[in-house]
Every structure is written in C-alpha cells, then in structure tokens.
Design a protein around this motif. Structure first.
Motif, mmCIF file in Angstrom:
data_model
loop_
_atom_site.group_PDB
_atom_site.id
_atom_site.type_symbol
_atom_site.label_atom_id
_atom_site.label_comp_id
_atom_site.label_asym_id
_atom_site.label_seq_id
_atom_site.Cartn_x
_atom_site.Cartn_y
_atom_site.Cartn_z
ATOM 1 N N TYR A 83 0.837 -1.195 0.000
ATOM 2 C CA TYR A 83 0.000 0.000 0.000
ATOM 3 C C TYR A 83 0.874 1.249 0.000
ATOM 4 O O TYR A 83 1.992 1.250 0.526
ATOM 5 C CB TYR A 83 -0.912 0.022 1.230
ATOM 6 N N GLU A 84 0.328 2.299 -0.585
ATOM 7 C CA GLU A 84 0.999 3.586 -0.555
ATOM 8 C C GLU A 84 0.034 4.673 -0.103
ATOM 9 O O GLU A 84 -1.191 4.512 -0.167
ATOM 10 C CB GLU A 84 1.557 3.951 -1.940
ATOM 11 N N ALA A 85 0.602 5.773 0.380
ATOM 12 C CA ALA A 85 -0.178 6.951 0.768
ATOM 13 C C ALA A 85 0.568 8.172 0.247
ATOM 14 O O ALA A 85 1.564 8.597 0.842
ATOM 15 C CB ALA A 85 -0.344 7.016 2.276
ATOM 16 N N GLN A 105 -0.034 16.947 5.885
ATOM 17 C CA GLN A 105 -0.327 15.824 5.002
ATOM 18 C C GLN A 105 0.703 14.712 5.128
ATOM 19 O O GLN A 105 0.383 13.539 4.925
ATOM 20 C CB GLN A 105 -0.406 16.302 3.553
ATOM 21 N N GLU A 108 -0.431 12.667 7.957
ATOM 22 C CA GLU A 108 -1.653 11.955 7.574
ATOM 23 C C GLU A 108 -1.328 10.750 6.706
ATOM 24 O O GLU A 108 -1.978 9.704 6.803
ATOM 25 C CB GLU A 108 -2.603 12.901 6.835
ATOM 26 N N ALA A 109 -0.316 10.872 5.841
ATOM 27 C CA ALA A 109 0.069 9.747 4.983
ATOM 28 C C ALA A 109 0.609 8.591 5.816
ATOM 29 O O ALA A 109 0.255 7.422 5.604
ATOM 30 C CB ALA A 109 1.106 10.200 3.957
ATOM 31 N N ALA A 112 -2.236 6.928 7.692
ATOM 32 C CA ALA A 112 -3.063 6.053 6.860
ATOM 33 C C ALA A 112 -2.439 4.675 6.716
ATOM 34 O O ALA A 112 -3.127 3.647 6.827
ATOM 35 C CB ALA A 112 -3.275 6.691 5.490
ATOM 36 N N LEU A 113 -1.128 4.622 6.482
ATOM 37 C CA LEU A 113 -0.467 3.326 6.302
ATOM 38 C C LEU A 113 -0.388 2.561 7.621
ATOM 39 O O LEU A 113 -0.598 1.343 7.650
ATOM 40 C CB LEU A 113 0.936 3.530 5.730
ATOM 41 N N ASN A 116 -3.661 1.102 8.360
ATOM 42 C CA ASN A 116 -3.941 0.026 7.416
ATOM 43 C C ASN A 116 -3.288 -1.277 7.878
ATOM 44 O O ASN A 116 -3.907 -2.347 7.857
ATOM 45 C CB ASN A 116 -3.431 0.416 6.028
ATOM 46 N N SER A 351 5.436 9.990 -1.744
ATOM 47 C CA SER A 351 4.631 8.793 -1.521
ATOM 48 C C SER A 351 5.317 7.871 -0.526
ATOM 49 O O SER A 351 6.445 7.416 -0.752
ATOM 50 C CB SER A 351 4.407 8.038 -2.839
ATOM 51 N N ASP A 353 5.203 4.181 1.166
ATOM 52 C CA ASP A 353 4.604 2.879 0.899
ATOM 53 C C ASP A 353 5.237 1.820 1.781
ATOM 54 O O ASP A 353 6.287 2.038 2.403
ATOM 55 C CB ASP A 353 4.677 2.494 -0.586
#
Length: 371
Positions: A83-85, A105, A108-109, A112-113, A116, A351, A353
């Motif tokens: 997965y990537e963000a 951000q 936040e990225a 998110a990972l 996940n 990005s 990941d």
C-alpha cells in the motif's frame, strides 16, 4: 539556501507525528521474528508449528526402539499487502518546509499506512475461538472477571505465560482504569494508572488501548441444531439444520452439552467448518447457540500472530528517472516505510509505501474478551 528535493526529504522524515491518529498497537506486540525472511511482493514465509510428542517409558534393550512419528505443520504468511499513501507539495509549500513549516499531510500519509497495517493484523481475529465476557456489554464495569476468564482460557489452551498482551478499546479501558485493582498500588504493584493514565503491565499481561479494535458482526442466528448422530471427538465439521441463518467466518458458537467455544472457519447452508475440533461427541439435535455481535478485545501471547514487513528499495528505473528514495521510520507504530519523491508539473509528489503480511499462526494462544 537552495530549496532542493534532497534538503526537503530529511525535514519531512524528522517532522514527528503531527496528525491526530489512533493508537497503532498490533505491529508492536505480535511476533515479528520473520521480518528478516521477508521477500518481494507475493513471496510466502512458511511458519512451522510443532506437533505434540508423547513421553514414553525407557526400556533398555539391545535394539533401540523405533522413532516416534512427528507431524509438524506449517502456516503460510504471504507478503501480499503493498500500500501507498501519497501527498503533493507545490513549489511554494516546499519552500515553507525549508522554512520550518511542516505540512500535516505528511503525518496523515503515515497515519493512513500505520492504521492500514494495524487493521489488517486485527482482521486475523476470526480464527480465535477462545471467548470470555458478554457480547454487547463493555467489560470491566465492576470487576476483572472477563479478563480472568480469558486468562483461564489461555491457560486451558496451553498458551505460554510470557509475553502476554491485552489490547482493548477505549470503552473497556475507561472501565478498567476505574477499578481499584488497577488504581491501588498495593493491588497492582505501581501507580501507573494514577500517574499517567496507562494500565501498563498488570496480572501477567501488558495492557494497551487501541481505537482500531474491531467489532465482529455475528451472522449465524435462529434455531440451529446438530443434524448428525455420529459426531466424534476430533471432528472439524458440524452438520446442522433447524432453519437458522448460516454463520460467517469468525462467528463463535457453543453446542449443548459442551462448554467449549468454537469459531466458524467457513460454512454452507448445511455444514460448518470450525476451530478447534470437537471436544466431546455431540448428540443429534443438540442446540447450537451463536454469540451475539461483540467488540473483539483480545488477550493473547505474542506468538498467536505473525507479522513481516520489508522496506522497499529504489529500483534502477526510479533512479534513472530522477526519483529520490529514502527510508522513513514511524516511532509510534514501529513500522519502516519507504518515501519516494518524484517531480511532476509545478509540484512534487511524495509517496510513503510499505510491503507486509500477517497471519494468525497459533489460534490457541489468543482469546476474545467480548464487549
């Protein structure tokens, strides 16, 4: 000072975690001994599970006895989650980074990972059949009975004593920290709850709170009975009838005349495959009762779950195209991510990941504490 990509990246990696985020617990408390074995996406790690051995009496003789057969099994841990963000910075925003203004951000990225990964590990709970507490009732309102029952389940399932963990949702934690057994230093051996609001290590387990604790929605319902007069100890399937609703993976049930709780692995309209195997011989027409929808707080030994991750490196093609690739460590979750930077039209793409996999490898080493 030149606002180059290479100068921006270290500032992003050193920014800390600024975003509001959940407590990501599971990657830190499960077995990660397989990280060094992790390969590329799609590779599989075979985790060996030893078989039981029976002790035999020694009888000296000229001829040694034949070796007893052993049948160890394996559980596959697939490295199949990639997965990537991504997020983007304009040239103006990149200059602000250099001036010390860190964009939210980026946090936040990472959030998110991390969430996940945490949720993916939690999703492996469906094979956990040990069960304590009461569905739809937050545990620890007045006593630690739900935990001590789960601890008993782990003991009966032969789970090792160390290291054990209890991960609960905010509602259960709120009840638990109100209990004298956790607040009183003479009970718990410390004042951690009063001093910093954390339970910590109590009663042989390290306690943690997570907002990612899942809720299991029970599918099986209605009047369900055993439709088999020849169920034997060790059977892993249950033939049923009675007009009820077919259960789904993760549903927990009991059978009249048997105190063991079972978890559904899969089912059809007439057959349930389950964990563990039948502990007693069930009578034909014995009632099958499903536990209601519940929050899946867990008590478990570290080796119940296995997790593996592999930091991804830059490809030759990425370097040739001018991408910058750095490794980013998230101190909250303990995860190592890759940060790849590429230039686009008037903006820069960043990005994060991660490549990982997880599996429930010793289901007998865990028990649910229903809420």
């Amino acid at each position: 000072m030149a606002n180059t990509w290479t100068e921006v990246v270290p500032k992003l990696l050193a920014q800390g975690l600024l975003a509001l985020r959940e407590q990501v617990v599971m990657p830190r408390v499960v077995n990660r001994a397989y990280d060094s074995m992790a390969g590329e996406k799609g590779s599989t790690i075979d985790v060996p599970i030893p078989s039981s051995i029976t002790a035999t009496a020694v009888s000296p003789a000229i001829t040694p006895p034949a070796n007893a057969d052993s049948t160890p099994t394996k559980v596959s841990l697939a490295l199949d989650q990639w997965y990537e963000a991504p997020f983007y910075l304009t040239d103006k925003e990149r200059m602000e980074v250099m001036d010390g203004t860190i964009p939210m951000q980026a946090s936040e990225a990472i959030k998110a990972l991390a969430n996940n990964v945490d949720s993916y590990i939690w999703g492996k709970y469906t094979g956990v059949y040990g069960y304590a507490g009461t569905a739809a009732t937050t545990p620890f309102a007045s006593a630690l009975t739900a935990f001590t029952d789960a601890r008993k389940q782990l003991a009966n399932q032969l789970a090792p004593m160390e290291p054990r963990f209890v991960v609960i949702d905010p509602d259960a934690e709120a009840n638990a920290i109100n209990l004298r057994a956790f607040q009183d230093a003479s009970y718990g051996g410390g004042d951690g709850v009063i001093a910093n609001g954390q339970i910590g290590r109590k009663l042989g387990s390290l306690w943690a709170m997570s907002q990612n604790v899942p809720t299991h929605t029970t599918t099986g319902a209605g009047t369900v009975v055993v439709n088999d007069a020849s169920v034997s100890v060790g059977d892993t399937t249950l033939t049923w009838d009675g007009g009820g609703t077919a259960p789904a993976a993760g549903d927990v049930f009991t059978v009249a005349g048997d105190t063991q709780t079972y978890a559904v692995a899969s089912s059809t309209s007439t057959v349930i495959t389950m964990y563990p195997s039948a502990k007693v011989a069930w009578a034909d027409n014995a009632a099958v009762t499903f536990k209601a929808t519940h929050v899946v707080n867990l008590a478990f030994h570290r080796d119940a779950f296995a997790f593996a991750t592999r930091p991804l490196a830059a490809s030759d093609e990425a370097r040739q195209l001018g991408s910058i690739v750095e490794t980013a460590f998230d101190p909250d979750s303990g995860l190592t991510l890759r940060l790849e930077v590429t230039r686009q039209h008037k903006q820069t793409r960043y990005s994060y990941d991660i490549l990982y996999g997880a599996q429930l490898i010793r289901r007998e080493f865990a028990a649910r504490i229903a809420g």
